[in-house]
Design a protein around this motif. Structure first.
Motif, PDB file in Angstrom:
ATOM      1  N   THR A 262       3.703  88.973  59.824  1.00 25.16           N
ATOM      2  CA  THR A 262       4.986  89.256  59.650  1.00 25.16           C
ATOM      3  C   THR A 262       5.848  87.948  59.174  1.00 25.16           C
ATOM      4  OG1 THR A 262       5.721  89.245  61.671  1.00 25.16           O
ATOM      5  CG2 THR A 262       5.307  91.474  60.753  1.00 25.16           C
TER       6      THR A 262
ATOM      7  N   TRP B 222       8.764  87.321  55.873  1.00 26.67           N
ATOM      8  CA  TRP B 222      10.047  87.086  55.686  1.00 26.67           C
ATOM      9  C   TRP B 222      10.173  85.551  55.165  1.00 26.67           C
ATOM     10  CZ3 TRP B 222      12.689  83.577  58.693  1.00 26.67           C
ATOM     11  CH2 TRP B 222      11.953  82.949  59.790  1.00 26.67           C
TER      12      TRP B 222
ATOM     13  N   VAL C 120      10.846  83.930  51.256  1.00 22.81           N
ATOM     14  CA  VAL C 120      11.830  83.535  50.644  1.00 22.81           C
ATOM     15  C   VAL C 120      11.995  82.225  50.416  1.00 22.81           C
ATOM     16  CG1 VAL C 120      14.668  83.632  50.962  1.00 22.81           C
ATOM     17  CG2 VAL C 120      12.913  85.653  51.450  1.00 22.81           C
TER      18      VAL C 120
ATOM     19  N   LYS D 254      19.005  85.960  52.608  1.00 20.87           N
ATOM     20  CA  LYS D 254      17.846  86.719  52.011  1.00 20.87           C
ATOM     21  C   LYS D 254      16.818  87.072  53.013  1.00 20.87           C
ATOM     22  CE  LYS D 254      18.798  85.523  47.236  1.00 20.87           C
ATOM     23  NZ  LYS D 254      18.422  84.454  46.213  1.00 20.87           N
ATOM     24  N   ALA D 255      16.488  85.816  53.513  1.00 18.45           N
ATOM     25  CA  ALA D 255      15.412  85.597  54.851  1.00 18.45           C
ATOM     26  C   ALA D 255      15.794  86.861  55.790  1.00 18.45           C
ATOM     27  CB  ALA D 255      15.051  84.448  55.268  1.00 18.45           C
TER      28      ALA D 255
ATOM     29  N   GLU E 172      17.808  89.218  55.838  1.00 17.77           N
ATOM     30  CA  GLU E 172      17.722  90.619  55.308  1.00 17.77           C
ATOM     31  C   GLU E 172      16.236  91.033  55.280  1.00 17.77           C
ATOM     32  OE1 GLU E 172      19.911  92.958  54.583  1.00 17.77           O
ATOM     33  OE2 GLU E 172      21.548  91.813  55.084  1.00 17.77           O
ATOM     34  N   LYS E 173      15.096  90.182  54.959  1.00 19.05           N
ATOM     35  CA  LYS E 173      13.895  90.717  55.174  1.00 19.05           C
ATOM     36  C   LYS E 173      13.515  90.808  56.521  1.00 19.05           C
ATOM     37  CE  LYS E 173       9.837  91.610  53.142  1.00 19.05           C
ATOM     38  NZ  LYS E 173       9.777  92.661  52.629  1.00 19.05           N
TER      39      LYS E 173
ATOM     40  N   GLU F 181      14.940  94.374  57.400  1.00 18.32           N
ATOM     41  CA  GLU F 181      14.109  95.332  56.793  1.00 18.32           C
ATOM     42  C   GLU F 181      12.753  95.816  57.655  1.00 18.32           C
ATOM     43  OE1 GLU F 181      11.379  95.418  52.842  1.00 18.32           O
ATOM     44  OE2 GLU F 181      13.171  94.715  52.501  1.00 18.32           O
ATOM     45  N   LEU F 182      12.079  94.764  57.835  1.00 18.84           N
ATOM     46  CA  LEU F 182      10.790  94.915  58.518  1.00 18.84           C
ATOM     47  C   LEU F 182      11.002  95.286  60.058  1.00 18.84           C
ATOM     48  CD1 LEU F 182       9.312  91.265  57.783  1.00 18.84           C
ATOM     49  CD2 LEU F 182       8.621  93.627  57.107  1.00 18.84           C
TER      50      LEU F 182
END
Length: 146
Positions: A26, A30, A33, A135-136, A138-139, A142-143
């Motif tokens: 994982t 992330w 980005v 952005k990172a 948010e990833k 999301e994960l």
């Protein structure tokens, strides 16, 4: 050098968020980005070396300054890594060497996790990281929420 801060609320247990942050499969998801092909070579233990590398096997050499699983990790950036060589002394390294990147996670009253990042940054990189970190995060969210 300046310290910048970011945070995000994630609807997942902090243990799951922590696994997303540091997980072998994982972590590259992330951190893409920041640089496509990102990966880390470390055992994440306090005092261990960490190589933060991109697709071309170059990046940063760092040390895990502190690690309290599922709560806090502090990464001390010491130099650059390129072509198998660790650079601790160049002028570029002196601009930001010995910078820290800290991750803290806590559980809120509603059961959600609060992930906070603080990072020492040289002025010339500040705007890039202010754009990339949200952005990172948010990833990560999301994960962790999937």
């Amino acid at each position: 050098m300046e310290r910048i801060y970011f945070k995000i609320e994630i609807d997942a247990p902090k243990e799951k968020v922590w696994k997303i942050l540091l997980g072998e499969t994982t972590y590259p998801l992330w951190t893409a980005v920041f640089a496509e092909g990102s990966r880390v070579v470390t055992d994440w233990k306090k005092g261990s070396k960490a190589l933060f590398l991109g697709a071309k096997d170059e990046g940063m050499v760092s040390k895990i300054a502190d690690h309290i699983p599922n709560e806090f990790i502090s990464i001390q950036h010491l130099g650059f890594y390129k072509d198998g060589v660790e650079d601790y002394d160049s002028e570029e390294v002196k601009k930001w060497g010995n910078a820290f990147e800290n991750y803290k996670i806590s559980t809120k009253e509603d059961g959600k996790s609060l992930l906070s990042i603080e990072m020492d940054i040289a002025d010339e990189y500040k705007s890039d990281f202010e754009e990339m970190w949200p952005k990172a995060l948010e990833k990560v969210k999301e994960l962790a929420e999937s």
